[in-house]
Design a protein around this motif. Sequence first.
Motif: not given
Length: 263
Positions: A145-159
């Motif tokens: 619930d606290d991720i509004q306006g934040k930047v995500a980091v993820v593994q490319q091509g992943s779920t």
Amino acid sequence: MKKSLSLLLIGLLILGLVAVSGCTDKAATAGTDETESQMPVYVVGTEPYFPPFQYADENNNNEIIGFDIDLINAIAADQGFQVTWKDLGFDALIPALQSGQIDIIASGMTITEAREESVDFTNPYINAGLALAVAANNNQIQSIDDIQGKVAVVQQGSTGAAKADELKSEGVITDIIYLPHVSDIVMSIQNGRGDFMINDLPVTNAFISHNPGVIKIVDDKIQSESYGFAVRNGNTELLNMLNEGLANVQADGTYDQIMDKYF
Ligand code: GLN
């Protein structure tokens, strides 16, 4: 004259010995060679930066080890085929399977409807799911619930990346950084380039237990998932072998042993 004749004889003797020892060697291993050479060899693609499913063993010449590796090897032994491993980027695995560069994907790959359009999955071999993690010293994000306006980091091509795409298109988050490996993701959370990461729970847990105090999980189930091995669409023969082998190693206790080894 005499000297060169004896040299010639010595030479012939050496050649004879080499030939004889060559034959003996062959005879001794002929049985195994023959059985193994009759086995089909399948190329298995994996992205070996995803512990404990597949990763390089630093203590042993960076040999690739892990849960998926042992499981495929056990299935191969059960079904009478051999495997060779190919190290590829996660997002290169499906294209490599489709182009015939590899025959099987064993890489902690989640069974999804979208992927089912391009590959055929085995029965699920383990349940996993997505977790949300932040830097250990981040007190701002305490749940999803606290991720509004934040930047995500993820593994490319992943779920995890697909989940972040969804959150961005819903306008929940502002930006996404896509990186090749889980270790890169963690680093960018640590150095503040991104605010949170979405990745597989067992892998995030494994990272935390080996590197305490770097990141923490604030939501351990944003999505339930199951992993499957993948083959080319319509490769029923290989799919059946994998499913049958999986069922056999689950029934005879091998699966549980592999589970205990890595979890
Ligand atoms: N399970 C996730 C997926 O399929 C991540 C897999 C991985 O990075 N090896 O997308």
